[in-house]
Design a protein around this motif. Sequence first.
Motif, PDB file in Angstrom:
ATOM      1  N   ARG A 278       0.898  -1.489  -0.157  1.00 52.96           N
ATOM      2  CA  ARG A 278       0.233  -0.428  -0.103  1.00 52.96           C
ATOM      3  C   ARG A 278       1.171   1.512  -0.188  1.00 52.96           C
ATOM      4  O   ARG A 278       2.036   0.913   1.188  1.00 52.96           O
ATOM      5  CB  ARG A 278      -1.044  -0.085   1.285  1.00 52.96           C
ATOM      6  N   GLU A 279       0.700   2.234  -0.530  1.00 53.11           N
ATOM      7  CA  GLU A 279       1.446   3.557  -0.838  1.00 53.11           C
ATOM      8  C   GLU A 279       0.204   4.400  -0.350  1.00 53.11           C
ATOM      9  O   GLU A 279      -0.486   4.692  -1.072  1.00 53.11           O
ATOM     10  CB  GLU A 279       2.196   3.456  -2.234  1.00 53.11           C
ATOM     11  N   ILE A 280       0.908   5.177   0.519  1.00 52.61           N
ATOM     12  CA  ILE A 280       0.166   6.922   0.739  1.00 52.61           C
ATOM     13  C   ILE A 280       0.863   8.132   0.105  1.00 52.61           C
ATOM     14  O   ILE A 280       1.973   7.989   0.473  1.00 52.61           O
ATOM     15  CB  ILE A 280       0.094   7.386   1.731  1.00 52.61           C
ATOM     16  N   LYS A 281       0.251   8.680  -0.575  1.00 42.85           N
ATOM     17  CA  LYS A 281       0.936   9.582  -1.569  1.00 42.85           C
ATOM     18  C   LYS A 281       0.469  11.640  -0.886  1.00 42.85           C
ATOM     19  O   LYS A 281      -1.300  11.457  -1.398  1.00 42.85           O
ATOM     20  CB  LYS A 281       1.110   9.549  -2.880  1.00 42.85           C
ATOM     21  N   LYS A 282       1.493  12.217  -0.485  1.00 45.19           N
ATOM     22  CA  LYS A 282       0.782  13.127  -0.260  1.00 45.19           C
ATOM     23  C   LYS A 282       1.368  14.091  -1.036  1.00 45.19           C
ATOM     24  O   LYS A 282       2.653  15.039  -1.508  1.00 45.19           O
ATOM     25  CB  LYS A 282       0.950  13.465   1.726  1.00 45.19           C
ATOM     26  N   TRP A 283      -0.090  14.862  -1.496  1.00 47.27           N
ATOM     27  CA  TRP A 283       0.547  16.320  -2.378  1.00 47.27           C
ATOM     28  C   TRP A 283       0.964  17.514  -1.724  1.00 47.27           C
ATOM     29  O   TRP A 283       0.179  17.904  -0.825  1.00 47.27           O
ATOM     30  CB  TRP A 283      -0.738  16.029  -3.335  1.00 47.27           C
ATOM     31  N   SER A 284       1.670  18.238  -1.659  1.00 50.01           N
ATOM     32  CA  SER A 284       1.518  19.943  -1.399  1.00 50.01           C
ATOM     33  C   SER A 284       1.286  20.507  -1.795  1.00 50.01           C
ATOM     34  O   SER A 284       1.100  20.251  -2.754  1.00 50.01           O
ATOM     35  CB  SER A 284       3.167  19.709  -1.189  1.00 50.01           C
TER      36      SER A 284
END
Length: 284
Positions: A278-284
């Motif tokens: 599982r990958e959690i990507k946070k967008w700035s």
Amino acid sequence: MKAYDVLIAQPVTANGLSPAERNAIVISAIVNDRGETLVLSRFGDAQWDLRPFFDQANVAHSYKFINWDMSMPRALIDDCKAVAYAWFKRGLPSSKPPIARGITTFAVASVMPFIRWLNNLGVSRFADVRPIHISNYVYHCKNELKLRPLPLYGRLRVIDFLWVFAADTIFPLQSDPWGNSKLWRICGVSKVKGSASANKNVGRTDIIPSGEQSKIFNYCESIVREMKAELAVSGIGYHPSDERMSIRCRDAVLYIVSITSGMRNDEAIGIEVGAWRREIKKWS
């Protein structure tokens, strides 16, 4: 593991080589656990072992070999070997080389039927094939075998390749087998699904209507729920197990995975339990 250093050193054509040099071309080779290179098959062999080129787990063992009928005229066999080898190494003009399954299917479904047909007529070299031979073979496949357009295209493809790769053969065809036409036209394949879909791996099967797709999906989900209920009661690996239910569940899961992910069959069957992330990507 494939012996890449050996395979990459092989010529991309058999043209200009002596018979001994042609026969010595390595078709397949592997490196064993001790680092030793083992040649599995060469150009001159009666059987080409293409197992190292198959990554799919769902291909039967017998489909991974080409058995050349050495009882046929040697000139016909050698030139067809040269054509198959050229296609495998270089691909068609403006097209990538085929996968190994493409080569084995080509040999079985196209090459050997044509060679045996010519042999029955007493023709022992492709240089002796005349337009009347081509015309009669097309008639034989269309009207006597009653092949539909795409199977017909696959059956006649060897003739097309013999012309495309004429420079790779010793006794090449003397004239364009299709004249002013094209193979896909002769086979009755439409323009939309013609040469583009025949020469390249473009889908030819119509899309399942959404209504039917929904019914199939719901049915597969019901099968999975049945299996979950069965395992909740009996546990995994219970004996005697319901083999038919297991097979139905396997097929249902394969359908669900394929239709929701877009994976091909050989990719879907390679899925392993727990092999996910599982990958959690946070967008700035």
